[in-house]
Design an enzyme around this catalytic site. Structure first.
Site, short mmCIF file in Angstrom:
data_model
loop_
_atom_site.label_atom_id
_atom_site.label_comp_id
_atom_site.label_asym_id
_atom_site.label_seq_id
_atom_site.Cartn_x
_atom_site.Cartn_y
_atom_site.Cartn_z
N TYR A 253 0.79 -1.45 0.03
CA TYR A 253 -0.07 -0.07 0.05
C TYR A 253 0.61 1.29 0.08
CZ TYR A 253 -3.30 3.53 2.17
OH TYR A 253 -3.65 4.48 2.64
N GLY B 176 7.58 -5.62 5.16
CA GLY B 176 7.11 -6.04 6.53
C GLY B 176 5.63 -6.36 6.81
N ASN C 206 9.79 -12.46 10.21
CA ASN C 206 9.58 -11.54 8.99
C ASN C 206 10.23 -9.94 9.37
OD1 ASN C 206 8.89 -11.60 6.38
ND2 ASN C 206 7.56 -10.05 6.90
N SER D 201 6.32 3.56 12.89
CA SER D 201 4.90 3.64 13.07
C SER D 201 4.81 4.49 14.25
CB SER D 201 4.28 2.45 13.31
OG SER D 201 2.99 2.51 13.82
N TYR E 149 3.57 -6.69 16.78
CA TYR E 149 3.60 -5.88 15.83
C TYR E 149 4.49 -4.56 16.20
CZ TYR E 149 2.95 -2.14 12.38
OH TYR E 149 3.27 -0.80 11.54
N LYS F 266 8.54 -2.96 15.51
CA LYS F 266 8.94 -1.76 15.10
C LYS F 266 9.71 -0.92 16.31
CE LYS F 266 6.78 -1.61 11.38
NZ LYS F 266 7.58 -1.60 9.94
N VAL G 258 -17.91 1.02 16.82
CA VAL G 258 -16.98 1.91 17.24
C VAL G 258 -16.75 1.56 18.62
CG1 VAL G 258 -17.08 4.48 17.95
CG2 VAL G 258 -18.41 3.88 15.95
N PHE G 259 -15.18 1.51 18.51
CA PHE G 259 -14.47 0.86 19.70
C PHE G 259 -14.50 1.76 20.91
CE2 PHE G 259 -12.14 -1.68 16.31
CZ PHE G 259 -13.19 -2.74 16.24
N PRO H 134 -8.53 -3.71 22.86
CA PRO H 134 -7.46 -3.73 23.68
C PRO H 134 -6.40 -2.97 23.11
CG PRO H 134 -8.67 -5.84 23.74
CD PRO H 134 -9.20 -5.05 22.70
P1 NAD Z 1 1.52 -3.77 2.94
O1 NAD Z 1 1.39 -4.96 3.94
O2 NAD Z 1 0.44 -3.26 2.10
O3 NAD Z 1 2.90 -3.63 2.29
C1 NAD Z 1 4.05 -4.35 2.67
C2 NAD Z 1 4.82 -5.14 1.69
O4 NAD Z 1 5.90 -5.92 2.08
C3 NAD Z 1 3.84 -6.18 0.88
O5 NAD Z 1 3.85 -5.92 -0.40
C4 NAD Z 1 4.73 -7.45 1.29
O6 NAD Z 1 4.32 -8.45 0.26
C5 NAD Z 1 6.02 -7.06 1.52
N1 NAD Z 1 6.81 -7.88 2.30
C6 NAD Z 1 6.39 -8.32 3.58
N2 NAD Z 1 7.46 -9.32 3.89
C7 NAD Z 1 8.41 -9.43 3.09
C8 NAD Z 1 9.64 -9.80 3.07
N3 NAD Z 1 10.33 -10.65 4.05
N4 NAD Z 1 10.35 -9.62 1.96
C9 NAD Z 1 9.96 -9.01 0.87
N5 NAD Z 1 8.72 -8.50 1.05
C10 NAD Z 1 8.07 -8.42 1.91
O7 NAD Z 1 1.75 -2.83 4.15
P2 NAD Z 1 1.84 -0.99 4.06
O8 NAD Z 1 0.64 -0.48 4.69
O9 NAD Z 1 2.45 -0.76 2.64
O10 NAD Z 1 3.32 -0.70 5.09
C11 NAD Z 1 4.58 -0.67 4.68
C12 NAD Z 1 5.12 -0.34 6.14
O11 NAD Z 1 4.81 0.80 6.72
C13 NAD Z 1 5.05 -1.57 6.79
O12 NAD Z 1 6.17 -1.89 7.35
C14 NAD Z 1 4.20 -0.97 8.01
O13 NAD Z 1 4.27 -1.65 9.22
C15 NAD Z 1 4.49 0.46 8.06
N6 NAD Z 1 3.37 1.09 8.54
C16 NAD Z 1 2.23 1.21 7.96
C17 NAD Z 1 1.01 1.93 8.36
C18 NAD Z 1 -0.22 1.63 7.76
O14 NAD Z 1 -1.18 1.99 8.57
N7 NAD Z 1 -0.46 0.99 6.55
C19 NAD Z 1 1.32 2.60 9.44
C20 NAD Z 1 2.45 2.76 10.14
C21 NAD Z 1 3.52 2.02 9.58
C1 UD1 Z 2 -3.67 0.43 14.16
C2 UD1 Z 2 -2.76 -0.30 14.81
C3 UD1 Z 2 -1.29 0.21 15.01
C4 UD1 Z 2 -0.82 0.28 13.32
C5 UD1 Z 2 -2.12 1.10 12.62
C6 UD1 Z 2 -1.71 0.83 10.88
C7 UD1 Z 2 -4.06 -1.07 16.94
C8 UD1 Z 2 -4.27 -0.96 18.27
N1 UD1 Z 2 -3.12 -0.25 16.39
O1 UD1 Z 2 -3.60 1.88 14.48
O2 UD1 Z 2 -0.43 -0.35 15.52
O3 UD1 Z 2 0.37 0.98 13.08
O4 UD1 Z 2 -3.15 0.29 12.60
O5 UD1 Z 2 -2.08 -0.47 10.64
O6 UD1 Z 2 -4.46 -1.92 16.28
N2 UD1 Z 2 -11.78 2.00 15.15
C9 UD1 Z 2 -13.15 1.88 15.39
N3 UD1 Z 2 -13.68 0.68 14.74
C10 UD1 Z 2 -13.05 -0.12 13.73
C11 UD1 Z 2 -11.49 0.25 13.50
C12 UD1 Z 2 -11.16 1.34 13.96
O7 UD1 Z 2 -13.69 2.22 16.37
O8 UD1 Z 2 -13.54 -1.04 13.11
C13 UD1 Z 2 -10.93 3.17 15.84
C14 UD1 Z 2 -10.05 2.46 16.73
O9 UD1 Z 2 -10.44 2.31 18.08
C15 UD1 Z 2 -9.14 3.76 16.66
C16 UD1 Z 2 -9.45 4.34 15.11
O10 UD1 Z 2 -10.59 3.98 14.79
O11 UD1 Z 2 -9.22 4.89 17.84
C17 UD1 Z 2 -8.22 4.28 14.08
O12 UD1 Z 2 -8.12 2.81 14.27
P1 UD1 Z 2 -7.15 1.90 13.11
O13 UD1 Z 2 -7.38 2.55 11.78
O14 UD1 Z 2 -7.25 0.46 13.44
O15 UD1 Z 2 -5.67 2.63 13.43
P2 UD1 Z 2 -4.89 2.75 14.91
O16 UD1 Z 2 -5.38 1.95 15.97
O17 UD1 Z 2 -4.41 4.19 15.16
#
Ligand code: NAD
Ligand code: UD1
Length: 328
Positions: free
Chosen positions: A12, A83, A100, A125, A150, A154, A218-219, A294
């Site tokens: 993504y 990741g 991983n 993150s 997770y 990080k 809504v949590f 949680p």
């Molecule tokens: P995503 O799952 O869409 O993309 C991750 C990509 O990494 C995938 O294409 C997957 O195939 C690849 N991958 C996983 N393990 C691998 C490996 N061992 N070798 C090669 N490729 C591998 O996730 P994203 O939302 O694009 O997130 C990217 C990064 O940003 C992640 O590290 C995630 O933890 C971090 N992040 C994401 C968010 C979010 O909300 N999306 C928020 C904070 C941090």
């Molecule tokens: C979550 C992860 C965080 C991760 C991020 C991106 C948790 C506790 N945290 O962040 O570690 O980096 O996603 O993948 O899971 N909510 C609802 N109903 C829903 C879904 C979410 O009320 O069905 C609320 C949650 O309580 C939160 C807000 O919406 O307050 C955002 O939630 P979410 O999109 O899951 O992001 P984070 O919890 O911030």
């Protein structure tokens, strides 16, 4: 044309970085094992960018293959997005998450060092701040006390990178702490992978809007916030991708360690997100309150000033205009 390796470039955030990189004249090379993405995304990237997109199907833990790829290209920098990212799955399968996320980072760092590639941008993150402390969160706010495997991966990777920067002066390490990335490229071709029931708020609301799920849960409704629901800092993924560009363009990949928050600096409650979505898409989102999830913190939003001051980067989208085209 400057080559940039991008691990997880089929995911993504990675795909949006690839588009921004190509637009700015870079030549991204994707390293991805497609464990959480699909190969078809490469074609979509080519359609959007009008360029051939180089990619390797490689697991970062496969050092032999990674070394041979590094040898084929002249490149100084890796953007490390690869990741696993699900909190829920990390609780089910902690070992697989450690293996991983941490294993692939260690393997990547070793292969980079062997090839004398010493510049890395790491996708971290806001979850590393998972502790009650003054808001907005600044880069020097306390980290740790992460609440799930997770988040621990990080935090542990950040600590590894901090030690590396401290003990080996050849490295330039940027840690990008993402707040809550949402939305997608205007073409509608790139999406957050949300097969099955999504965990994150916006993908869940989208499924409700599409009538694939009956209502949003809504949590929690009794947090100490303005309307009782949790507050987060939602950032458009295109702004986030541009943050990586700002790191490259402004040559801030200087020696040592640099940490940046990538968020808007503005917090929005769950109810505000629902309202903004309803207004933007002229659709009603039914919801019910359920118990707290949680591990959720009540409020999380950042102070993004450091990135503005040092990188000349700030988010352009606010919550409302991040939701334009979201149902495309
Ligand atoms: P995503 O799952 O869409 O993309 C991750 C990509 O990494 C995938 O294409 C997957 O195939 C690849 N991958 C996983 N393990 C691998 C490996 N061992 N070798 C090669 N490729 C591998 O996730 P994203 O939302 O694009 O997130 C990217 C990064 O940003 C992640 O590290 C995630 O933890 C971090 N992040 C994401 C968010 C979010 O909300 N999306 C928020 C904070 C941090
Ligand atoms: C979550 C992860 C965080 C991760 C991020 C991106 C948790 C506790 N945290 O962040 O570690 O980096 O996603 O993948 O899971 N909510 C609802 N109903 C829903 C879904 C979410 O009320 O069905 C609320 C949650 O309580 C939160 C807000 O919406 O307050 C955002 O939630 P979410 O999109 O899951 O992001 P984070 O919890 O911030």
């Amino acid at each position: 044309m400057k080559n940039i390796f991008i691990s997880g470039g089929a995911g993504y955030i990675g795909t949006h970085c690839v588009i921004s990189l190509i637009k700015s004249g870079y030549s991204p090379i994707i390293l991805d094992n497609f464990s959480s993405s699909h190969k078809s995304v490469i074609k979509k990237l080519q359609i959007i960018s009008g360029k051939r997109v180089k990619f390797y199907n490689v697991d970062l833990r496969d050092k032999k293959k990674l070394r041979s790829i590094f040898k084929k290209h002249s490149c100084e920098i890796v953007i490390h997005c690869a990741g696993f990212k699900s909190v829920e799955k990390s609780i089910e399968k902690p070992i697989s998450y450690f293996d991983n996320n941490i294993g692939s980072t260690l393997s990547l760092l070793e292969c980079m060092k062997d090839q004398k590639i010493f510049k890395i941008i790491f996708s971290s993150s806001a979850t590393v701040y998972n502790d009650s402390q003054p808001l907005p969160l600044k880069e020097n706010s306390k980290i740790g006390k992460t609440q799930n495997p997770y988040g621990n991966t990080k935090y542990i990777i950040e600590r590894i990178l901090m030690d590396l920067a401290k003990n080996d002066s050849r490295w330039s390490i940027s840690i990008a702490r993402y707040f809550n990335p949402i939305s997608s490229h205007e073409s509608g071709l790139l999406k957050e992978n949300s097969n099955g029931v999504p965990n994150n708020l916006i993908p869940y609301i989208i499924k409700v809007a599409q009538k694939k799920l009956p209502y949003l849960k809504v949590f929690g409704k009794n947090y100490k916030t303005k309307d009782g629901t949790c507050i987060r800092d939602y950032i458009h993924v295109t702004d986030l991708a541009d943050g990586h560009l700002a790191l490259l363009k402004n040559n801030k990949l200087k020696k040592g360690l640099n940490i940046y928050n990538f968020g808007t600096g503005k917090g929005s409650s769950v109810l505000e997100v629902i309202k903004a979505f309803e207004k933007q898409n002229k659709i009603s989102i039914p919801y019910k309150y359920t118990k707290r999830r949680p591990g959720d913190v009540a409020v999380s939003y950042c102070d993004p000033k450091k990135a503005f001051k040092e990188l000349n980067w700030k988010a352009n989208f606010n919550l409302q205009n991040s939701l334009i085209d979201i149902l495309k």
